[in-house]
Design a protein around this motif. Sequence first.
Motif, PDB file in Angstrom:
ATOM      1  N   SER A  98       0.831  -1.204   0.000  1.00 13.59           N
ATOM      2  CA  SER A  98       0.000   0.000   0.000  1.00 13.59           C
ATOM      3  C   SER A  98       0.863   1.251   0.000  1.00 13.59           C
ATOM      4  O   SER A  98       0.573   2.221  -0.710  1.00 13.59           O
ATOM      5  CB  SER A  98      -0.921  -0.012   1.220  1.00 13.59           C
ATOM      6  OG  SER A  98      -1.686   1.163   1.275  1.00 13.59           O
ATOM      7  N   ALA A  99       1.948   1.242   0.777  1.00 14.54           N
ATOM      8  CA  ALA A  99       2.828   2.418   0.818  1.00 14.54           C
ATOM      9  C   ALA A  99       3.485   2.657  -0.535  1.00 14.54           C
ATOM     10  O   ALA A  99       3.551   3.804  -1.022  1.00 14.54           O
ATOM     11  CB  ALA A  99       3.888   2.226   1.900  1.00 14.54           C
ATOM     12  N   ALA A 100       3.981   1.596  -1.165  1.00 17.41           N
ATOM     13  CA  ALA A 100       4.639   1.755  -2.461  1.00 17.41           C
ATOM     14  C   ALA A 100       3.652   2.209  -3.528  1.00 17.41           C
ATOM     15  O   ALA A 100       3.958   3.094  -4.345  1.00 17.41           O
ATOM     16  CB  ALA A 100       5.300   0.443  -2.864  1.00 17.41           C
ATOM     17  N   ALA A 101       2.450   1.627  -3.535  1.00 21.27           N
ATOM     18  CA  ALA A 101       1.453   2.015  -4.526  1.00 21.27           C
ATOM     19  C   ALA A 101       1.004   3.453  -4.318  1.00 21.27           C
ATOM     20  O   ALA A 101       0.740   4.179  -5.288  1.00 21.27           O
ATOM     21  CB  ALA A 101       0.253   1.078  -4.446  1.00 21.27           C
ATOM     22  N   THR A 102       0.943   3.892  -3.063  1.00 20.27           N
ATOM     23  CA  THR A 102       0.589   5.286  -2.781  1.00 20.27           C
ATOM     24  C   THR A 102       1.619   6.238  -3.375  1.00 20.27           C
ATOM     25  O   THR A 102       1.279   7.257  -4.000  1.00 20.27           O
ATOM     26  CB  THR A 102       0.476   5.500  -1.265  1.00 20.27           C
ATOM     27  OG1 THR A 102      -0.540   4.646  -0.740  1.00 20.27           O
ATOM     28  CG2 THR A 102       0.124   6.936  -0.938  1.00 20.27           C
ATOM     29  N   ASN A 103       2.884   5.914  -3.202  1.00 18.76           N
ATOM     30  CA  ASN A 103       3.945   6.784  -3.737  1.00 18.76           C
ATOM     31  C   ASN A 103       3.978   6.750  -5.268  1.00 18.76           C
ATOM     32  O   ASN A 103       4.241   7.774  -5.912  1.00 18.76           O
ATOM     33  CB  ASN A 103       5.297   6.365  -3.169  1.00 18.76           C
ATOM     34  CG  ASN A 103       5.355   6.570  -1.669  1.00 18.76           C
ATOM     35  OD1 ASN A 103       4.690   7.446  -1.133  1.00 18.76           O
ATOM     36  ND2 ASN A 103       6.125   5.750  -0.986  1.00 18.76           N
ATOM     37  N   LEU A 104       3.699   5.580  -5.856  1.00 18.20           N
ATOM     38  CA  LEU A 104       3.636   5.510  -7.324  1.00 18.20           C
ATOM     39  C   LEU A 104       2.482   6.360  -7.857  1.00 18.20           C
ATOM     40  O   LEU A 104       2.625   7.062  -8.863  1.00 18.20           O
ATOM     41  CB  LEU A 104       3.474   4.056  -7.762  1.00 18.20           C
ATOM     42  CG  LEU A 104       4.743   3.200  -7.736  1.00 18.20           C
ATOM     43  CD1 LEU A 104       4.403   1.738  -7.936  1.00 18.20           C
ATOM     44  CD2 LEU A 104       5.718   3.662  -8.809  1.00 18.20           C
ATOM     45  N   SER A 105       1.358   6.307  -7.170  1.00 20.17           N
ATOM     46  CA  SER A 105       0.219   7.137  -7.577  1.00 20.17           C
ATOM     47  C   SER A 105       0.577   8.613  -7.501  1.00 20.17           C
ATOM     48  O   SER A 105       0.225   9.404  -8.386  1.00 20.17           O
ATOM     49  CB  SER A 105      -0.985   6.825  -6.687  1.00 20.17           C
ATOM     50  OG  SER A 105      -2.060   7.681  -6.981  1.00 20.17           O
ATOM     51  N   PHE A 106       1.300   8.976  -6.465  1.00 24.12           N
ATOM     52  CA  PHE A 106       1.727  10.375  -6.311  1.00 24.12           C
ATOM     53  C   PHE A 106       2.661  10.792  -7.453  1.00 24.12           C
ATOM     54  O   PHE A 106       2.533  11.891  -8.015  1.00 24.12           O
ATOM     55  CB  PHE A 106       2.424  10.521  -4.954  1.00 24.12           C
ATOM     56  CG  PHE A 106       3.184  11.786  -4.784  1.00 24.12           C
ATOM     57  CD1 PHE A 106       2.525  12.996  -4.624  1.00 24.12           C
ATOM     58  CD2 PHE A 106       4.569  11.795  -4.771  1.00 24.12           C
ATOM     59  CE1 PHE A 106       3.223  14.170  -4.450  1.00 24.12           C
ATOM     60  CE2 PHE A 106       5.276  12.956  -4.611  1.00 24.12           C
ATOM     61  CZ  PHE A 106       4.601  14.152  -4.451  1.00 24.12           C
ATOM     62  N   LEU A 107       3.597   9.917  -7.803  1.00 18.95           N
ATOM     63  CA  LEU A 107       4.541  10.245  -8.875  1.00 18.95           C
ATOM     64  C   LEU A 107       3.816  10.442 -10.203  1.00 18.95           C
ATOM     65  O   LEU A 107       4.066  11.413 -10.930  1.00 18.95           O
ATOM     66  CB  LEU A 107       5.588   9.129  -9.005  1.00 18.95           C
ATOM     67  CG  LEU A 107       6.622   9.038  -7.878  1.00 18.95           C
ATOM     68  CD1 LEU A 107       7.520   7.834  -8.102  1.00 18.95           C
ATOM     69  CD2 LEU A 107       7.456  10.294  -7.823  1.00 18.95           C
ATOM     70  N   TYR A 108       2.934   9.513 -10.532  1.00 19.83           N
ATOM     71  CA  TYR A 108       2.208   9.636 -11.803  1.00 19.83           C
ATOM     72  C   TYR A 108       1.279  10.855 -11.796  1.00 19.83           C
ATOM     73  O   TYR A 108       1.046  11.470 -12.839  1.00 19.83           O
ATOM     74  CB  TYR A 108       1.411   8.360 -12.070  1.00 19.83           C
ATOM     75  CG  TYR A 108       2.273   7.208 -12.539  1.00 19.83           C
ATOM     76  CD1 TYR A 108       3.034   7.313 -13.697  1.00 19.83           C
ATOM     77  CD2 TYR A 108       2.335   6.016 -11.828  1.00 19.83           C
ATOM     78  CE1 TYR A 108       3.824   6.262 -14.139  1.00 19.83           C
ATOM     79  CE2 TYR A 108       3.125   4.958 -12.255  1.00 19.83           C
ATOM     80  CZ  TYR A 108       3.871   5.090 -13.419  1.00 19.83           C
ATOM     81  OH  TYR A 108       4.662   4.055 -13.846  1.00 19.83           O
ATOM     82  N   PHE A 109       0.761  11.211 -10.648  1.00 21.11           N
ATOM     83  CA  PHE A 109      -0.089  12.399 -10.557  1.00 21.11           C
ATOM     84  C   PHE A 109       0.724  13.656 -10.852  1.00 21.11           C
ATOM     85  O   PHE A 109       0.257  14.563 -11.556  1.00 21.11           O
ATOM     86  CB  PHE A 109      -0.727  12.479  -9.172  1.00 21.11           C
ATOM     87  CG  PHE A 109      -1.734  13.585  -9.022  1.00 21.11           C
ATOM     88  CD1 PHE A 109      -3.044  13.399  -9.387  1.00 21.11           C
ATOM     89  CD2 PHE A 109      -1.361  14.820  -8.534  1.00 21.11           C
ATOM     90  CE1 PHE A 109      -3.985  14.413  -9.264  1.00 21.11           C
ATOM     91  CE2 PHE A 109      -2.279  15.850  -8.406  1.00 21.11           C
ATOM     92  CZ  PHE A 109      -3.597  15.645  -8.776  1.00 21.11           C
TER      93      PHE A 109
END
Length: 824
Positions: free
Chosen positions: A449-460
């Motif tokens: 969940s933490a890694a996916a949250t940061n990936l979502s932030f990067l793509y945003f």
Amino acid sequence: MEHVHLAVEEDDLYSGYNDYNPTFDSEELENDVGFQQAVRTSHGRRPPMTAKFPGTPIGPRSLASSFGARLHMASSMGRPMTGAVQDGSARPMTAVKAAGYTSSLSRGSAFDPLGQSRGPAPALEAKNEDTPEEKIKILEKKVNDLIEESCMAQSMGALQVALEKAKEAGRKERALVRQREQSGSADHINLDLTYSVLLNLANQYTNNEMYPEALNSYQIIVKNKMFSNAGRLKVNMANIYFKQKNYPKAIKFYRMALDQITNAHKEMRIKIMQNIGVVFICMGQYTDAITSFEHIMSESPNIKTGFNLILCYYAIGDRERMKKAFQKLISVPLGIDDEDKYIPSNEDTSSNMVIEAIKNDKLHQMERDLKTLAEKYIMTAAKLIAPAIETLFATGFDWCVDMVKSSQYVELANDLEINKAITYLRQKDFKQAVETLKAFEKKDSRVKSAAATNLSFLYFLEKDYDQADRYADLAMNADRYNPAALINKGNTVFVKQDYEKAAEFYKEALRNDSSCTEGLYNLGLTYQRLNRLEEALDCFLKLHAILRNSSQVMYQLASLYELLENPEQAIEWLMQVISVTPTDAQALAKLGELHDGEGDKSQAFQYYYESFRYFPSNIHVIEWLGAYYIETQFCEKAIQYFERATLIQPTQVKWQLMVASCYRRSGNSQKALETYKEIHRKFPENVECLRFLVRLCTDMQLKEAQDYATKLKKVEKMKEIREQRIKSGREGSARSRREGRESSAGSADSGRSSSSTKGERLSAKMRSLPGSNEPYEASSPKELDASYVDPLGPQMDRPKTGVKKRVEDDDFADEELGDDLLPE
């Protein structure tokens, strides 16, 4: 009196007890032959027989007595019976003289065993407080009370009151010493009281940052040989020198205190050595600091000392010793129990109650704080040394991860991997960062969940909203209670303008974590987009209660009050923004705009001018200031603002026309003429420039007037032709559309379409040229806002992105030293 019953007179129950029976005369027993014979024979060991009397089984028997004529005892026992009755006398008690009865009292005297007939006890003597001893005792009590009041005031934060109480205690103690000397009891001076007064006074001086006075008080204690263990106070003196940044003296006094403390106080010596190492770091003497820290790690290792030792090795660039120090750091025992003991068992109810009671007590909280501190130091140390211990920072991070996995801090390994991805981001290597984070997709739910949250932030941030939405969903599926994942999901919906759905995600994030400020901020923005201004205002007021000094929140409140047509409240909130960030040019410009709307030109000018000083590139501010000076007939001062606008927007002819107009209005015709000629050279088809050139040349009687008049006529004629073509093009386009709907002939329709397309291109080209019928001294604010965007103002429309704080954490740049100087 008729209800009062008097007692009937009976025989005195206590009569006869004072009558002396000669049978019990023990003085003549030695001469009593029968008694002596009974003692010498076995008859004396027989159980005695008692006379018959109420409560006794045997009747009376004649007794031999030494009273009067001496008679022999009739009994073979040789001694009288205990309860014998002679001559009708009353039965005496066993004791000759009982408590409360005296033989001297006459028969019939009152029975008063408690002595109540003597009356009340005399009053206690009043305490004489005039004696020297009593005065000394009272004064000692006052001194102790003042010391206690001083300490209580310090604990409540009233440092000045604590100091005053300490000073008063010192004055009272000196008066006590003088009084003892006057009374001749100087040998009985209370040294403990004197020590307490001086120590408390020195502490209060230190708390009030009156360091010279505190040092003097400590010197009085240290130099007095009558005070035992006073040498320890040199630690406090060293702490004061450390606060004064007098590091050599601090080292000196720490070492003096270390010499006076025996090896029995090992913990105290370790703390003093740790302070010595910290002072050496402040002095830049890392080698000496390493010596102190290495000794501590060998004798009594602790987390702070291990972290400081890593910092020293990092400062001198010793890679191998950095690795060894990191291994020592992660192997330091914390001395806390495992968390498994707080898990309740299903069988034992009583033990479950105990576990529930101690689960959140102060001891468990202390254990959690210690573990959190240790994890923080280990994470910071790993982020610090990972790029330094190897040539490639990725290799260094891998080594740190391997070491952490083999220690008691296994759960930190995943956090280090995430920090590795963040390091890639700082190096602008987005591809490696994404690959590192994608490796967590197959791990446990928390890390995933933490890694996916940061990936979502990067793509945003990269505006790849589809990928951002995909990883936000992945983070939510892994951990539905992750507020950062819900905020990222809401942000992806927000940019798609589905504000109702975005608000639902923000609300869910707030339900999972009520302290999630990003969710509350974004919810307020969403309500603002939905035109639900009152609800948006409520969100930002709640957020202001949490973040008291957030200029963004206060700016949003001001903006909402402006939308609610309450300019007074908007101005009030903007004033709070200025108090927090006095150099915010956008807030200053907004204040100027509100005051201008209220009709207060002077106040508006002040804020616009301040905004221009901090950010001299805001076209709206520059235009307002220039117009203000023209309105107040100070055209010379307006020139500098329009010249700056010309530098910012060199393709906009109106700013250069404004400069020339200011020269013309101020009476500088020559400078105005030169400016208009320069404008004509850059924009030869500008009608306004040619008109003023003709006017100026005519007024100044110059030969160029005729030339400029001819050019003006040509330009005006060309303008008329263009307008006619545009008009005809529009009419042809409309006619072709009508004919296209009516006719099915393809050739005619295509011919008209080509002429229409040509007319539309010409129309667009003509619209791009500046209009000649617009006044050159005014401009549309909407046009200015479209051509320039202020980069410094608060971004009101963009939602915040929820990112885990530990990912954004960059604490490794702060070299945290052990801040546990010994308390005073």
